[in-house]
Design a protein around this motif. Structure first.
Motif, PDB file in Angstrom:
ATOM      1  N   THR A   1      27.671 -39.916 -39.002  1.00  0.00           N
ATOM      2  CA  THR A   1      26.600 -40.331 -38.080  1.00  0.00           C
ATOM      3  C   THR A   1      25.263 -39.764 -38.514  1.00  0.00           C
ATOM      4  O   THR A   1      25.187 -38.722 -39.186  1.00  0.00           O
ATOM      5  CB  THR A   1      26.892 -39.857 -36.644  1.00  0.00           C
ATOM      6  OG1 THR A   1      27.013 -38.422 -36.630  1.00  0.00           O
ATOM      7  CG2 THR A   1      28.188 -40.476 -36.125  1.00  0.00           C
ATOM      8  N   ASP A   2      24.176 -40.424 -38.086  1.00  0.00           N
ATOM      9  CA  ASP A   2      22.813 -39.994 -38.401  1.00  0.00           C
ATOM     10  C   ASP A   2      22.353 -38.929 -37.394  1.00  0.00           C
ATOM     11  O   ASP A   2      22.964 -38.733 -36.341  1.00  0.00           O
ATOM     12  CB  ASP A   2      21.880 -41.211 -38.353  1.00  0.00           C
ATOM     13  CG  ASP A   2      20.562 -40.952 -39.057  1.00  0.00           C
ATOM     14  OD1 ASP A   2      20.413 -39.887 -39.673  1.00  0.00           O
ATOM     15  OD2 ASP A   2      19.683 -41.833 -38.989  1.00  0.00           O
ATOM     16  N   THR A   3      21.243 -38.277 -37.716  1.00  0.00           N
ATOM     17  CA  THR A   3      20.654 -37.258 -36.841  1.00  0.00           C
ATOM     18  C   THR A   3      20.089 -37.911 -35.578  1.00  0.00           C
ATOM     19  O   THR A   3      19.523 -39.005 -35.633  1.00  0.00           O
ATOM     20  CB  THR A   3      19.526 -36.521 -37.575  1.00  0.00           C
ATOM     21  OG1 THR A   3      20.022 -36.023 -38.819  1.00  0.00           O
ATOM     22  CG2 THR A   3      18.992 -35.360 -36.747  1.00  0.00           C
ATOM     23  N   VAL A   4      20.239 -37.208 -34.442  1.00  0.00           N
ATOM     24  CA  VAL A   4      19.626 -37.653 -33.182  1.00  0.00           C
ATOM     25  C   VAL A   4      18.535 -36.643 -32.822  1.00  0.00           C
ATOM     26  O   VAL A   4      18.797 -35.432 -32.754  1.00  0.00           O
ATOM     27  CB  VAL A   4      20.670 -37.751 -32.045  1.00  0.00           C
ATOM     28  CG1 VAL A   4      19.996 -38.176 -30.740  1.00  0.00           C
ATOM     29  CG2 VAL A   4      21.775 -38.728 -32.412  1.00  0.00           C
TER      30      VAL A   4
ATOM     31  N   THR B   1      21.224 -33.693 -31.933  1.00  0.00           N
ATOM     32  CA  THR B   1      22.579 -33.735 -32.483  1.00  0.00           C
ATOM     33  C   THR B   1      22.473 -33.805 -33.996  1.00  0.00           C
ATOM     34  O   THR B   1      21.953 -34.791 -34.531  1.00  0.00           O
ATOM     35  CB  THR B   1      23.356 -34.964 -31.971  1.00  0.00           C
ATOM     36  OG1 THR B   1      23.332 -34.985 -30.545  1.00  0.00           O
ATOM     37  CG2 THR B   1      24.793 -34.931 -32.452  1.00  0.00           C
ATOM     38  N   PRO B   2      22.928 -32.765 -34.700  1.00  0.00           N
ATOM     39  CA  PRO B   2      22.821 -32.792 -36.165  1.00  0.00           C
ATOM     40  C   PRO B   2      23.616 -33.956 -36.752  1.00  0.00           C
ATOM     41  O   PRO B   2      24.661 -34.354 -36.223  1.00  0.00           O
ATOM     42  CB  PRO B   2      23.428 -31.448 -36.589  1.00  0.00           C
ATOM     43  CG  PRO B   2      23.373 -30.587 -35.369  1.00  0.00           C
ATOM     44  CD  PRO B   2      23.525 -31.507 -34.205  1.00  0.00           C
ATOM     45  N   GLY B   3      23.116 -34.521 -37.831  1.00  0.00           N
ATOM     46  CA  GLY B   3      23.833 -35.585 -38.520  1.00  0.00           C
ATOM     47  C   GLY B   3      25.121 -35.067 -39.126  1.00  0.00           C
ATOM     48  O   GLY B   3      25.224 -33.897 -39.517  1.00  0.00           O
ATOM     49  N   THR B   4      26.118 -35.919 -39.193  1.00  0.00           N
ATOM     50  CA  THR B   4      27.400 -35.581 -39.818  1.00  0.00           C
ATOM     51  C   THR B   4      27.623 -36.526 -40.994  1.00  0.00           C
ATOM     52  O   THR B   4      26.760 -37.310 -41.351  1.00  0.00           O
ATOM     53  CB  THR B   4      28.551 -35.716 -38.807  1.00  0.00           C
ATOM     54  OG1 THR B   4      28.721 -37.117 -38.471  1.00  0.00           O
ATOM     55  CG2 THR B   4      28.267 -34.932 -37.548  1.00  0.00           C
TER      56      THR B   4
ATOM     57  N   LEU C   1      12.616 -29.190 -36.577  1.00  0.00           N
ATOM     58  CA  LEU C   1      13.963 -28.609 -36.606  1.00  0.00           C
ATOM     59  C   LEU C   1      14.360 -28.090 -35.220  1.00  0.00           C
ATOM     60  O   LEU C   1      15.231 -28.654 -34.578  1.00  0.00           O
ATOM     61  CB  LEU C   1      14.026 -27.469 -37.634  1.00  0.00           C
ATOM     62  CG  LEU C   1      13.731 -27.852 -39.088  1.00  0.00           C
ATOM     63  CD1 LEU C   1      13.721 -26.622 -39.975  1.00  0.00           C
ATOM     64  CD2 LEU C   1      14.769 -28.845 -39.587  1.00  0.00           C
ATOM     65  N   ASN C   2      13.711 -27.031 -34.774  1.00  0.00           N
ATOM     66  CA  ASN C   2      13.985 -26.452 -33.458  1.00  0.00           C
ATOM     67  C   ASN C   2      12.681 -26.325 -32.691  1.00  0.00           C
ATOM     68  O   ASN C   2      11.595 -26.216 -33.275  1.00  0.00           O
ATOM     69  CB  ASN C   2      14.639 -25.074 -33.591  1.00  0.00           C
ATOM     70  CG  ASN C   2      16.025 -25.169 -34.184  1.00  0.00           C
ATOM     71  OD1 ASN C   2      16.836 -25.957 -33.731  1.00  0.00           O
ATOM     72  ND2 ASN C   2      16.294 -24.381 -35.209  1.00  0.00           N
TER      73      ASN C   2
ATOM     74  N   THR D   1      18.104 -38.977 -41.010  1.00  0.00           N
ATOM     75  CA  THR D   1      16.712 -39.153 -40.606  1.00  0.00           C
ATOM     76  C   THR D   1      16.097 -37.804 -40.232  1.00  0.00           C
ATOM     77  O   THR D   1      16.661 -37.078 -39.405  1.00  0.00           O
ATOM     78  CB  THR D   1      16.626 -40.101 -39.395  1.00  0.00           C
ATOM     79  OG1 THR D   1      17.234 -41.352 -39.738  1.00  0.00           O
ATOM     80  CG2 THR D   1      15.195 -40.316 -38.975  1.00  0.00           C
ATOM     81  N   PRO D   2      14.950 -37.414 -40.831  1.00  0.00           N
ATOM     82  CA  PRO D   2      14.309 -36.149 -40.438  1.00  0.00           C
ATOM     83  C   PRO D   2      13.582 -36.311 -39.103  1.00  0.00           C
ATOM     84  O   PRO D   2      12.963 -37.351 -38.835  1.00  0.00           O
ATOM     85  CB  PRO D   2      13.329 -35.879 -41.587  1.00  0.00           C
ATOM     86  CG  PRO D   2      13.001 -37.240 -42.120  1.00  0.00           C
ATOM     87  CD  PRO D   2      14.227 -38.088 -41.930  1.00  0.00           C
ATOM     88  N   CYS D   3      13.665 -35.306 -38.254  1.00  0.00           N
ATOM     89  CA  CYS D   3      12.937 -35.352 -36.989  1.00  0.00           C
ATOM     90  C   CYS D   3      11.457 -35.053 -37.247  1.00  0.00           C
ATOM     91  O   CYS D   3      11.110 -34.215 -38.084  1.00  0.00           O
ATOM     92  CB  CYS D   3      13.508 -34.331 -36.001  1.00  0.00           C
ATOM     93  SG  CYS D   3      15.214 -34.697 -35.499  1.00  0.00           S
TER      94      CYS D   3
END
Length: 437
Positions: A365-368, A359-362, A382-383, A349-351
């Protein structure tokens, strides 16, 4: 001398401004100092006395990984044959190429691997001693005596012909022993014990009949009864001959449709023709796109698993094993299979703008995501970057928020007077000394 100093001072005003630009500034073609653009953007228009630097985002297929004063983004690296995008190119980072299963990296660079080559296959009569990795090629070695390798994968022990077969072809490093059935197996285990038991009973009854001097009619009646029982046994014996052959097939045998026991085919092959009294089982290799991972009596190989969107072939399908699917960078596994890896992947999922990646996706797991704190902004999710602090020669014309930075406007063009002032002071000192002298 003062005239000469004035001339140098004028040159300094127009030529020196860019020599002392600050850390986050760049010198323009006309010598002005302008604020740099952030990562992921480049300069569209230099700053002026009335506006700051105008920046534009990098378009798809390009990136910029540093604060800059450039007019063009860098082109993204493309992953060629044998490579996959381990990390997709974004506006702020280049592609990182990984090596596909079945290949190894021949040339590395700053972004991972730039050139890959396919693992060499082992020849017939050899086996894989050391499997190829993503950094090294396959190592092969010949099969030992008593073993063979038809496809150059593993060395398999020669088949030992069963008690009802004879060897018609010796094995070698490339092919297995060929056995021939001497005759169809007939299981007499059911009829023979019954026959012996019935003959014993018949013999005892007939012997008892005559020993006790019973009437002949009774003895003949006993004899007829025994004959009938023997006839019934013969019928059951015939049924056992035709129905029982497949009941006790050996471990490496399979039962045919007509009840015979035939030797199974090896892994990587299936049955083309069942065994007969004149020949053993005829096997054929699995064709491309299919596999067989067990000894069998089947007529068709299993179809190879295909890796769908977001997946890549971590282990290619071979004649003896199915495909194992891995997860591409930027995706995570939603459905996991023990034997073939991942069967369904979904993109991270894009922020949203105004948020950062907590928490980057692995691959599992998905992105937090989480929102930016006050005083920080994130244009691309992104940041979160701190708001720009306007310099002494600029004034703030727009407040920053979670989605965009502070906008500064230059009050006047910066002119660096440090050189003419130092020259003026030095010249005045010299003039004063000369006059005093």
């Amino acid at each position: 001398m003062l005239s000469i100093l004035a001339v140098f001072g004028c040159f300094a005003v127009f030529m020196v401004p860019g020599l002392c630009c600050r850390e986050k500034e760049y010198a323009t073609s006309n010598g002005e100092c302008c604020p740099m653009c952030h990562e992921g953007t480049v300069v569209k228009r230099d700053c002026t006395p009335f506006s700051g630097t105008r920046c534009v985002p990098c378009v798809h297929g390009t990136y910029m990984n540093q604060p800059n004063g450039l007019n063009k983004c860098f082109p993204c690296t493309s992953c060629d044959q044998g490579l996959f995008a381990k990390q997709q190119c974004t506006a702020t980072s280049d592609t990182v190429c990984g090596v596909l299963e079945g290949y190894f990296c021949k040339l590395k660079d700053d972004t991972g691997c730039s050139l890959a080559q396919k693992h060499r296959p082992c020849e017939s009569g050899h086996r894989i001693k050391t499997p190829g990795t993503n950094t090294s090629d396959t190592e092969c070695e010949p099969c030992q005596h008593g073993f063979f390798s038809e496809h150059g994968v593993d060395c398999t022990a020669w088949t030992t012909c069963s008690e009802t077969q004879v060897m018609i072809h010796e094995g070698d490093a490339h092919s297995d022993v060929v056995c021939k059935a001497t005759e169809p197996r007939v299981h007499y285990f059911l009829s023979i014990p019954l026959l012996l038991l019935l003959l014993t009973i018949v013999g005892l009854r007939i012997k008892g009949c005559w020993n006790r001097h019973l009437p002949e009619d009774l003895c003949y009646e006993t004899l007829v009864t025994c004959v009938i029982m023997l006839s019934i046994l013969a019928v059951f014996g015939c049924l056992a001959v035709f129905m029982a052959p497949g009941l006790c097939c050996l471990e490496k045998e399979y039962k045919t449709s007509d009840g015979r026991c035939c030797p199974m085919c090896h892994e990587g092959t299936v049955v083309k023709r069942d065994c007969t009294t004149e020949s053993g089982t005829r096997c054929v290799p699995c064709v491309n796109g299919t596999y067989m991972n067990q000894p069998n009596g089947l007529k068709k190989c299993f179809p190879c698993t295909s890796c769908d969107q977001g997946l890549f072939a971590k282990q290619q399908c071979t004649a003896t094993s199915d495909t194992v699917c891995g997860v591409l960078e930027g995706y995570y596994c939603k459905e996991l299979r023990d034997d073939t890896g991942c069967s369904l992947a979904q993109k991270h999922t894009p922020c949203e703008s105004g948020h950062r990646i907590k928490t980057p996706g692995t691959s599992r797991t998905d992105t937090v995501c989480e929102p930016c704190q006050p005083g920080y902004f994130s244009q691309y999710g992104l940041n979160c970057a701190a708001w720009t602090i306007c310099s002494e020669t600029q004034k703030k014309i727009r407040e920053g928020d979670a989605h965009s930075d502070v906008v500064c406007k230059a009050t006047a063009s910066r002119v660096h007077y440090f050189l003419p002032i130092r020259l003026l002071l030095s010249s005045l000192t010299i003039v004063g000394l000369l006059i005093g002298g």
